[in-house]
Design a protein around this motif. Sequence first.
Motif, PDB file in Angstrom:
ATOM      1  N   ASP A   1       0.875  -1.166   0.000  1.00 15.97           N
ATOM      2  CA  ASP A   1       0.000   0.000   0.000  1.00 15.97           C
ATOM      3  C   ASP A   1       0.912   1.216   0.000  1.00 15.97           C
ATOM      4  O   ASP A   1       1.449   1.592   1.048  1.00 15.97           O
ATOM      5  CB  ASP A   1      -0.908  -0.022   1.240  1.00 15.97           C
ATOM      6  CG  ASP A   1      -1.923   1.108   1.249  1.00 15.97           C
ATOM      7  OD1 ASP A   1      -1.685   2.131   0.575  1.00 15.97           O
ATOM      8  OD2 ASP A   1      -2.936   0.981   1.927  1.00 15.97           O
ATOM      9  N   ASN A   2       1.108   1.791  -1.157  1.00 16.55           N
ATOM     10  CA  ASN A   2       2.052   2.900  -1.271  1.00 16.55           C
ATOM     11  C   ASN A   2       1.575   4.141  -0.513  1.00 16.55           C
ATOM     12  O   ASN A   2       2.394   4.947  -0.062  1.00 16.55           O
ATOM     13  CB  ASN A   2       2.299   3.236  -2.734  1.00 16.55           C
ATOM     14  CG  ASN A   2       3.115   2.176  -3.441  1.00 16.55           C
ATOM     15  OD1 ASN A   2       3.863   1.433  -2.803  1.00 16.55           O
ATOM     16  ND2 ASN A   2       2.975   2.082  -4.754  1.00 16.55           N
ATOM     17  N   ALA A   3       0.269   4.300  -0.358  1.00 13.18           N
ATOM     18  CA  ALA A   3      -0.246   5.444   0.396  1.00 13.18           C
ATOM     19  C   ALA A   3       0.134   5.347   1.870  1.00 13.18           C
ATOM     20  O   ALA A   3       0.269   6.366   2.549  1.00 13.18           O
ATOM     21  CB  ALA A   3      -1.754   5.530   0.248  1.00 13.18           C
ATOM     22  N   LYS A   4       0.292   4.114   2.344  1.00  7.20           N
ATOM     23  CA  LYS A   4       0.663   3.888   3.742  1.00  7.20           C
ATOM     24  C   LYS A   4       2.124   3.524   3.908  1.00  7.20           C
ATOM     25  O   LYS A   4       2.565   3.233   5.026  1.00  7.20           O
ATOM     26  CB  LYS A   4      -0.213   2.791   4.344  1.00  7.20           C
ATOM     27  CG  LYS A   4      -1.690   3.139   4.418  1.00  7.20           C
ATOM     28  CD  LYS A   4      -2.485   2.014   5.061  1.00  7.20           C
ATOM     29  CE  LYS A   4      -3.960   2.379   5.182  1.00  7.20           C
ATOM     30  NZ  LYS A   4      -4.753   1.283   5.820  1.00  7.20           N
ATOM     31  N   ASN A   5       2.875   3.507   2.807  1.00  5.99           N
ATOM     32  CA  ASN A   5       4.294   3.111   2.879  1.00  5.99           C
ATOM     33  C   ASN A   5       4.463   1.768   3.589  1.00  5.99           C
ATOM     34  O   ASN A   5       5.350   1.604   4.443  1.00  5.99           O
ATOM     35  CB  ASN A   5       5.134   4.177   3.592  1.00  5.99           C
ATOM     36  CG  ASN A   5       5.548   5.295   2.668  1.00  5.99           C
ATOM     37  OD1 ASN A   5       4.979   5.470   1.583  1.00  5.99           O
ATOM     38  ND2 ASN A   5       6.516   6.084   3.081  1.00  5.99           N
ATOM     39  N   THR A   6       3.628   0.820   3.228  1.00  6.96           N
ATOM     40  CA  THR A   6       3.632  -0.456   3.927  1.00  6.96           C
ATOM     41  C   THR A   6       3.560  -1.617   2.933  1.00  6.96           C
ATOM     42  O   THR A   6       2.835  -1.542   1.940  1.00  6.96           O
ATOM     43  CB  THR A   6       2.454  -0.546   4.911  1.00  6.96           C
ATOM     44  OG1 THR A   6       2.545   0.527   5.850  1.00  6.96           O
ATOM     45  CG2 THR A   6       2.480  -1.865   5.676  1.00  6.96           C
ATOM     46  N   VAL A   7       4.305  -2.656   3.234  1.00 10.02           N
ATOM     47  CA  VAL A   7       4.229  -3.899   2.479  1.00 10.02           C
ATOM     48  C   VAL A   7       3.790  -5.000   3.447  1.00 10.02           C
ATOM     49  O   VAL A   7       4.125  -4.967   4.635  1.00 10.02           O
ATOM     50  CB  VAL A   7       5.578  -4.235   1.802  1.00 10.02           C
ATOM     51  CG1 VAL A   7       6.685  -4.444   2.829  1.00 10.02           C
ATOM     52  CG2 VAL A   7       5.445  -5.449   0.900  1.00 10.02           C
ATOM     53  N   TYR A   8       3.015  -5.935   2.929  1.00  8.74           N
ATOM     54  CA  TYR A   8       2.437  -6.994   3.752  1.00  8.74           C
ATOM     55  C   TYR A   8       2.848  -8.359   3.232  1.00  8.74           C
ATOM     56  O   TYR A   8       3.126  -8.534   2.051  1.00  8.74           O
ATOM     57  CB  TYR A   8       0.910  -6.901   3.725  1.00  8.74           C
ATOM     58  CG  TYR A   8       0.358  -5.566   4.152  1.00  8.74           C
ATOM     59  CD1 TYR A   8      -0.013  -4.617   3.200  1.00  8.74           C
ATOM     60  CD2 TYR A   8       0.211  -5.246   5.493  1.00  8.74           C
ATOM     61  CE1 TYR A   8      -0.515  -3.384   3.575  1.00  8.74           C
ATOM     62  CE2 TYR A   8      -0.293  -4.007   5.879  1.00  8.74           C
ATOM     63  CZ  TYR A   8      -0.660  -3.086   4.912  1.00  8.74           C
ATOM     64  OH  TYR A   8      -1.159  -1.875   5.295  1.00  8.74           O
TER      65      TYR A   8
END
Length: 123
Positions: free
Chosen positions: A72-79
């Motif tokens: 989620d690039n808007a959240k700067n997060t990878v899962y």
Amino acid sequence: QVQLVESGGGLVQAGDSLRLSCAASGRTFSTYTMGWFSQAPGKESEWVAAISSGGYTFYADSVKGRFTISRDNAKNTVYLQMNSLKPEDTAVYYCAAAPIMSRITTEARVDYWGQGTQVTVSS
């Protein structure tokens, strides 16, 4: 500079699911290819999964069909969604970042690492 912080590890039973998260700092997160590695006790680190800046995903054969990487690039997060966990999945899982896909599957060519999160799967 990119800083990576993993979370979501824990102790689960075989067949259970876990979702790991990796929060990244830095405004260039969306341009990086992101990946996950695992290191089991007494073993070398292994590449698990990767996702390109454009969302293309790749998996190690050992996790294909069970694990899903997303970002989620808007959240700067990878899962890393981990389903149907097996005792052999027990390891410390590390988030990694590299500028291009060809570098994300090789430990020595990764630019940035997280501190790791422990996943333990009991039988």
